[in-house]
Scaffold this motif. Structure first.
Motif, PDB file in Angstrom:
ATOM      1  N   LYS A  96       0.741  -1.153   0.079  1.00 32.20           N
ATOM      2  CA  LYS A  96      -0.076  -0.090  -0.019  1.00 32.20           C
ATOM      3  C   LYS A  96       0.846   1.226  -0.137  1.00 32.20           C
ATOM      4  N   ASP A  97       1.925   1.286  -0.856  1.00 29.93           N
ATOM      5  CA  ASP A  97       2.855   2.437  -1.087  1.00 29.93           C
ATOM      6  C   ASP A  97       3.669   2.695   0.049  1.00 29.93           C
ATOM      7  N   LYS A  98       3.641   1.823   0.962  1.00 34.41           N
ATOM      8  CA  LYS A  98       4.581   1.813   2.427  1.00 34.41           C
ATOM      9  C   LYS A  98       5.691   0.785   2.081  1.00 34.41           C
ATOM     10  N   PRO A  99       6.954   1.258   2.187  1.00 33.81           N
ATOM     11  CA  PRO A  99       8.044   0.322   2.384  1.00 33.81           C
ATOM     12  C   PRO A  99       7.916  -0.545   3.429  1.00 33.81           C
ATOM     13  N   ILE A 100       8.051  -2.012   3.585  1.00 37.33           N
ATOM     14  CA  ILE A 100       7.819  -2.635   4.636  1.00 37.33           C
ATOM     15  C   ILE A 100       9.062  -3.491   4.910  1.00 37.33           C
ATOM     16  N   ASN A 101      10.390  -3.346   4.166  1.00 35.61           N
ATOM     17  CA  ASN A 101      11.465  -4.226   4.408  1.00 35.61           C
ATOM     18  C   ASN A 101      11.968  -4.447   6.105  1.00 35.61           C
ATOM     19  N   ASN A 102      11.554  -3.370   6.821  1.00 37.48           N
ATOM     20  CA  ASN A 102      11.889  -3.057   7.952  1.00 37.48           C
ATOM     21  C   ASN A 102      10.831  -3.282   9.019  1.00 37.48           C
ATOM     22  N   VAL A 103       9.690  -3.573   8.380  1.00 35.91           N
ATOM     23  CA  VAL A 103       8.436  -4.005   9.456  1.00 35.91           C
ATOM     24  C   VAL A 103       8.352  -5.576   9.521  1.00 35.91           C
ATOM     25  N   PRO A 104       8.206  -5.886  11.097  1.00 38.59           N
ATOM     26  CA  PRO A 104       8.210  -7.197  11.162  1.00 38.59           C
ATOM     27  C   PRO A 104       7.069  -8.248  10.641  1.00 38.59           C
ATOM     28  N   PRO A 105       7.010  -9.396  10.655  1.00 37.36           N
ATOM     29  CA  PRO A 105       6.051 -10.037   9.909  1.00 37.36           C
ATOM     30  C   PRO A 105       4.628  -9.790  10.482  1.00 37.36           C
ATOM     31  N   HIS A 106       4.562  -9.837  11.954  1.00 39.28           N
ATOM     32  CA  HIS A 106       3.178  -9.530  12.600  1.00 39.28           C
ATOM     33  C   HIS A 106       2.574  -8.485  12.556  1.00 39.28           C
ATOM     34  N   LYS A 107       3.368  -7.262  12.017  1.00 38.84           N
ATOM     35  CA  LYS A 107       2.833  -5.988  11.772  1.00 38.84           C
ATOM     36  C   LYS A 107       2.402  -5.791  10.299  1.00 38.84           C
ATOM     37  N   ARG A 108       2.632  -6.497   9.510  1.00 41.89           N
ATOM     38  CA  ARG A 108       2.266  -6.424   8.102  1.00 41.89           C
ATOM     39  C   ARG A 108       1.155  -6.449   7.707  1.00 41.89           C
ATOM     40  N   GLY A 109       0.002  -7.150   8.363  1.00 45.40           N
ATOM     41  CA  GLY A 109      -1.382  -7.396   8.016  1.00 45.40           C
ATOM     42  C   GLY A 109      -1.358  -8.406   6.932  1.00 45.40           C
ATOM     43  N   ILE A 110      -0.492  -9.294   6.924  1.00 41.70           N
ATOM     44  CA  ILE A 110      -0.628 -10.294   5.886  1.00 41.70           C
ATOM     45  C   ILE A 110      -1.047 -11.643   6.495  1.00 41.70           C
ATOM     46  N   GLY A 111      -2.039 -12.383   5.882  1.00 44.33           N
ATOM     47  CA  GLY A 111      -2.682 -13.771   6.213  1.00 44.33           C
ATOM     48  C   GLY A 111      -1.424 -14.784   5.215  1.00 44.33           C
ATOM     49  N   MET A 112      -1.294 -15.871   5.975  1.00 42.03           N
ATOM     50  CA  MET A 112      -0.348 -16.704   5.530  1.00 42.03           C
ATOM     51  C   MET A 112      -0.769 -18.253   5.433  1.00 42.03           C
ATOM     52  N   VAL A 113      -0.740 -19.070   4.403  1.00 48.86           N
ATOM     53  CA  VAL A 113      -1.097 -20.343   4.329  1.00 48.86           C
ATOM     54  C   VAL A 113       0.043 -21.486   3.777  1.00 48.86           C
ATOM     55  N   PHE A 114       0.389 -22.092   4.739  1.00 45.36           N
ATOM     56  CA  PHE A 114       1.562 -22.845   4.625  1.00 45.36           C
ATOM     57  C   PHE A 114       0.847 -24.454   3.996  1.00 45.36           C
ATOM     58  N   GLN A 115       2.209 -25.055   3.446  1.00 44.43           N
ATOM     59  CA  GLN A 115       1.972 -26.405   2.991  1.00 44.43           C
ATOM     60  C   GLN A 115       1.507 -27.609   4.050  1.00 44.43           C
ATOM     61  N   ASN A 116       2.133 -27.285   5.230  1.00 43.23           N
ATOM     62  CA  ASN A 116       1.841 -28.408   6.159  1.00 43.23           C
ATOM     63  C   ASN A 116       0.625 -27.900   7.151  1.00 43.23           C
ATOM     64  N   TYR A 117      -0.050 -26.838   6.632  1.00 43.48           N
ATOM     65  CA  TYR A 117      -1.123 -26.199   7.562  1.00 43.48           C
ATOM     66  C   TYR A 117      -0.832 -25.502   8.873  1.00 43.48           C
ATOM     67  N   ALA A 118       0.227 -25.898   9.654  1.00 44.10           N
ATOM     68  CA  ALA A 118       0.708 -25.215  10.775  1.00 44.10           C
ATOM     69  C   ALA A 118      -0.468 -24.856  11.804  1.00 44.10           C
ATOM     70  N   LEU A 119      -1.364 -26.050  11.978  1.00 43.15           N
ATOM     71  CA  LEU A 119      -2.381 -25.728  12.901  1.00 43.15           C
ATOM     72  C   LEU A 119      -1.825 -26.117  13.997  1.00 43.15           C
ATOM     73  N   PHE A 120      -2.453 -25.566  15.407  1.00 46.80           N
ATOM     74  CA  PHE A 120      -1.756 -26.068  16.742  1.00 46.80           C
ATOM     75  C   PHE A 120      -2.683 -27.140  16.993  1.00 46.80           C
ATOM     76  N   PRO A 121      -2.130 -28.292  17.200  1.00 46.74           N
ATOM     77  CA  PRO A 121      -2.747 -29.657  17.515  1.00 46.74           C
ATOM     78  C   PRO A 121      -3.542 -29.914  18.776  1.00 46.74           C
TER      79      PRO A 121
END
Length: 390
Positions: A96-121
């Motif tokens: 959204k027009d803002k550089p995010i190189n130095n923004v930590p992952p949890h503050k980027r507002g991005i959803g993530m889906v992994f191959q192994n699901y990564a669900l808490f059993p």
């Protein structure tokens, strides 16, 4: 109607939820600025070898872009840099027009889906979905509303109290998708999310994710090495090789109009003949194959007489026993092998010095006379044969 905060807290029926996402999609589509922008991005793990080389890509709001390529081509590294799990070596990534190189992952507002699901059993499905909302300090009532909404999106509204191990692989993947959507992210990243599923379930989930993207107006960046998956789901596909994007186009253009031999060979099944350009006339090139046969083809990226050329030809574009004069390229071929595929017969011919030339013949009564060892004519139109770099 454009007050997103008011609409997102509405707890009415699903028709109102649909209105919210429709409005959100329309507003995204009216925005001409890219949601994601890679600008001259490079990545090296050892300071010497670049695994991603000057990567540039814009992703529009509401777009489904797939990064496709063989293992080690740099596609997953680009996704990890966008997610914030890997730092860039050079260049800038914008959200959204803002550089995010130095923004930590949890503050980027991005959803993530992994191959192994990564669900808490040890958590229930609902608790898995609520976890990213708890991290964001969201109140209990709002958490419950968002969890129920996300489960309804993936048709798992009655599964909130189950644990992941009580679900099938496809249901677990739906939960992983729902968790990536539960906090209304600006962007969803998917890293080979269907790789662990069997063929039938994989195909079913392809359509489900595609329909979610279309109905919710999601912006998705997807990574896969599966060509069919990419062609089925994407608005655009970026084809990677050795850290470089060789072509970024719609699925139709990648398949029908590849810009180089690598893309033509990597996307879909393809016959290749090697040769040398004999003459060029407008958009047509005459190529003499290494076996001495003359082929007239559509010129793509060969530029002069004497250039080495790769002739690219799709198996479904080849005609068996064409009527005289119908095809400018007609050759005598020997049937080497017939493999029954139900809707078509996969036939391997020996032709033009090539003994692994594949033709897909529709399964009809007209073609039952083909037998191994038989000599027949095959042919193709010049516009269906592409003269590409050698």
């Amino acid at each position: 109607l454009c007050n997103f905060n008011l609409l997102k807290t509405y707890k009415g029926d699903q028709s109102h939820l649909g209105i919210f996402f429709l409005l959100k999609k329309c507003l995204f589509m009216s925005n001409t600025e890219p949601l994601v922008k890679f600008e001259n991005v490079q990545k090296s793990y050892d300071g010497e070898i670049l695994v991603v080389k000057d990567f540039n890509l814009d992703v529009a709001p509401g777009e489904f872009v797939t990064m496709l390529g063989p293992s080690g081509s740099g596609k997953t590294t680009c996704l990890m840099m966008l997610a914030g799990f890997e730092p860039t070596t050079n260049g800038t990534i914008y959200l959204k027009d803002k550089p995010i190189n130095n923004v930590p992952p949890h503050k980027r507002g991005i959803g993530m889906v992994f191959q192994n699901y990564a669900l808490f059993p040890h958590m229930t499905v609902a608790e898995n979905l609520a976890f990213p909302l708890e991290v964001r300090k969201m109140g209990k009532a709002e958490r419950e509303a968002k969890v129920n909404r996300a489960l309804d999106m993936v048709q798992l509204g009655d599964f909130g109290n189950r644990r992941p191990m009580q679900l099938s692989g496809g249901q677990q993947q739906r939960v992983a998708v729902a968790r990536s959507l539960v906090f209304d992210p600006d962007l969803v990243l998917m890293d080979e999310p269907l790789g662990a599923l069997d063929k039938n379930l994989r195909e079913q989930m392809q359509y489900e994710i595609k329909h979610l993207h279309e109905s919710l107006g999601l912006t998705v960046v997807y990574v896969t090495h599966d060509q069919t998956e990419a062609l089925t789901m994407s608005n655009r596909i970026a084809v990677f090789d050795d850290g470089v994007v060789l072509q970024c186009s719609s699925p139709e253009d990648l398949y029908e109009k590849p810009e180089n031999a690598f893309v033509a060979n990597f996307i879909g099944e393809n016959n290749r003949l090697m040769g040398t350009v004999e003459s060029i006339d407008g958009d047509k090139a005459t190529v003499k194959t290494d076996s001495g046969d003359i082929v007239i083809a559509s010129k793509v990226n060969v530029n002069k007489v004497g250039d080495r050329a790769t002739l690219s030809l799709r198996p479904e574009r080849i005609m068996v026993s064409p009527s005289k004069g119908k095809t400018p390229n007609t050759y005598s071929a020997k049937v080497e092998e017939l493999i029954y595929h139900g809707d078509h017969i996969r036939t391997r011919f020996s032709v033009c010095g090539h003994d692994d030339f594949i033709v897909k013949i529709p399964n009809s009564i007209d073609n039952v006379t083909l037998k191994e060892g038989k000599q027949v004519d095959i042919g193709w139109m010049s516009e269906d044969c592409l003269a590409l770099d050698g």
